[in-house]
Design a protein around this motif. Structure first.
Motif, mmCIF file in Angstrom:
data_model
loop_
_atom_site.group_PDB
_atom_site.id
_atom_site.type_symbol
_atom_site.label_atom_id
_atom_site.label_comp_id
_atom_site.label_asym_id
_atom_site.label_seq_id
_atom_site.Cartn_x
_atom_site.Cartn_y
_atom_site.Cartn_z
ATOM 1 N N LEU A 194 0.825 -1.212 0.000
ATOM 2 C CA LEU A 194 0.000 0.000 0.000
ATOM 3 C C LEU A 194 0.855 1.255 0.000
ATOM 4 C CD1 LEU A 194 -2.760 -1.006 2.592
ATOM 5 C CD2 LEU A 194 -3.097 -0.623 0.144
ATOM 6 N N GLN A 195 1.908 1.255 0.818
ATOM 7 C CA GLN A 195 2.779 2.426 0.908
ATOM 8 C C GLN A 195 3.585 2.643 -0.370
ATOM 9 O OE1 GLN A 195 1.428 4.133 3.328
ATOM 10 N NE2 GLN A 195 3.314 4.595 4.412
ATOM 11 N N LEU A 196 4.091 1.558 -0.927
ATOM 12 C CA LEU A 196 4.877 1.661 -2.158
ATOM 13 C C LEU A 196 4.042 2.233 -3.292
ATOM 14 C CD1 LEU A 196 6.770 -1.756 -2.009
ATOM 15 C CD2 LEU A 196 7.776 0.516 -1.646
ATOM 16 N N HIS A 197 2.788 1.837 -3.345
ATOM 17 C CA HIS A 197 1.890 2.337 -4.391
ATOM 18 C C HIS A 197 1.520 3.798 -4.143
ATOM 19 C CE1 HIS A 197 -1.259 2.455 -7.398
ATOM 20 N NE2 HIS A 197 -2.106 2.858 -6.469
ATOM 21 N N LEU A 242 -5.337 -9.619 -4.342
ATOM 22 C CA LEU A 242 -5.832 -9.071 -5.606
ATOM 23 C C LEU A 242 -7.165 -8.357 -5.395
ATOM 24 C CD1 LEU A 242 -4.980 -11.970 -8.093
ATOM 25 C CD2 LEU A 242 -3.897 -9.709 -7.989
ATOM 26 N N GLU A 243 -8.016 -8.933 -4.561
ATOM 27 C CA GLU A 243 -9.312 -8.320 -4.264
ATOM 28 C C GLU A 243 -9.136 -6.945 -3.640
ATOM 29 O OE1 GLU A 243 -13.156 -9.034 -1.296
ATOM 30 O OE2 GLU A 243 -11.694 -10.648 -1.602
ATOM 31 N N TYR A 244 -8.152 -6.822 -2.737
ATOM 32 C CA TYR A 244 -7.899 -5.556 -2.058
ATOM 33 C C TYR A 244 -6.928 -4.659 -2.830
ATOM 34 C CZ TYR A 244 -10.431 -7.210 2.035
ATOM 35 O OH TYR A 244 -11.421 -7.668 2.888
ATOM 36 N N VAL A 254 -2.589 -2.305 6.474
ATOM 37 C CA VAL A 254 -2.955 -0.993 7.020
ATOM 38 C C VAL A 254 -2.315 0.121 6.201
ATOM 39 C CG1 VAL A 254 -2.815 0.514 9.047
ATOM 40 C CG2 VAL A 254 -3.135 -1.955 9.353
ATOM 41 N N ARG A 255 -3.107 1.081 5.789
ATOM 42 C CA ARG A 255 -2.570 2.257 5.097
ATOM 43 C C ARG A 255 -1.809 3.146 6.082
ATOM 44 N NH1 ARG A 255 -6.626 1.175 1.492
ATOM 45 N NH2 ARG A 255 -6.033 1.625 -0.667
ATOM 46 N N GLY A 256 -0.673 3.657 5.671
ATOM 47 C CA GLY A 256 0.112 4.544 6.526
ATOM 48 C C GLY A 256 0.732 3.846 7.714
#
Length: 283
Positions: free
Chosen positions: A21-24, A46-48, A133-135
């Motif tokens: 998530l962070q890399l993206h 893939l779903e997430y 988790v984002r962030g």
């Protein structure tokens, strides 16, 4: 400025998924490739939309510019040499909780310089891609071990990447790392597991225990929900340091027990006052 790269993440669970998530979001990846032994986890990832695609390990190594290992440490020590045998100029990094064994297994490897040993100091009691988790890593420390053994370009990219996702870099020798994390992380988990088992044993005859459980109890045993597949290998790989800190912890518990048994309020007061000094470290 950190160059965007094609990145393969081996193990897209809590840690690997949160990193994805962070890399993206920080635009550090031009392509995110997942490698996952669990079909269920691959489907969830893939779903997430944690990664763009999944590939078999060998294909992912060939396609990637950066390879991130986010798998249990016992699996890592076996898989890492195989990965290093296949890399050319790729950057390889891990995110494991113990470091001495990982460093040792690559000690004589001809491509050792392409590997950067890291440990982001973050985690939760949950596991799997759904727990990402984002962030997650923002404002936390990441330990890079034996940085002088890594090639300059590989080390530079990894440091800049961690900086971009909001982490502060701490450099440390692998054996020192394993000692310190035994005290600040591993013993906390053992204590939580043991306390949970204690209460569960008592709860068999005293069902009201969980009805009156408070926020303090919940926060103390939160770590007891952690995945045993992750923590058993950590405890065994860091055995000597954990036995050392566990011996001290048992000694401290014995002091409390003896003070209460003998109604020694003065000693009990002193033990708690000593414990209060932790405020100098944790506010």
């Amino acid at each position: 400025m950190v160059n965007r790269k094609k990145i393969a993440i081996i193990g897209v669970g809590l840690i690997g998924g949160s990193m994805a998530l962070q890399l993206h979001e920080k635009k550090l990846s031009s392509l995110l490739i997942g490698v996952e032994a669990s079909k269920e986890h691959a489907s969830q990832a893939l779903e997430y939309e944690l990664v763009d695609e999944f590939l078999p390990l060998n294909e992912a190594i060939a396609a990637a510019e950066v390879i991130v290992l986010a798998i249990p440490v016992n699996k890592m020590v076996h898989l890492l040499p195989r990965i290093m045998d296949q890399v050319t100029d790729q950057i390889v990094m891990d995110m494991g909780s113990t470091k001495a064994s990982v460093i040792e297994v690559l000690k004589q490897h001809p491509r050792r310089g392409r590997f950067v040993a890291t440990h982001p100091m973050w985690g939760t009691e949950y596991s799997g891609p759904k727990s990402a988790v984002r962030g997650a890593f923002e404002g936390k420390a990441v330990i890079i071990c034996n940085p002088n053994e890594s090639d300059a370009d590989a080390l530079e990219w990894v440091k800049k990447m961690y900086g971009k996702i909001g982490m502060r870099v701490v450099e440390m020798e692998a054996k020192a790392h394993d000692l310190h994390v035994a005290y600040v992380s591993h013993i906390s988990h053992i204590t939580s597991f043991a306390l949970a088992n204690t209460v569960l044993e008592k709860e068999k005859v005293e069902s009201a225990i969980f009805e009156i459980a408070s926020a303090g109890f919940e926060s103390t045993v939160r770590l007891a929900k952690s995945n045993p597949d992750m923590w058993v290998p950590i405890f065994l790989q860091n055995k000597d340091n954990i036995i050392d800190v566990l011996t001290e912890h048992i000694d401290q518990l014995t002091k409390f027990k003896e003070s209460i048994q003998t109604d020694d309020s003065g000693r009990l007061q002193a033990l708690i006052a000593d414990a209060n000094k932790i405020r100098r470290i944790i506010r």
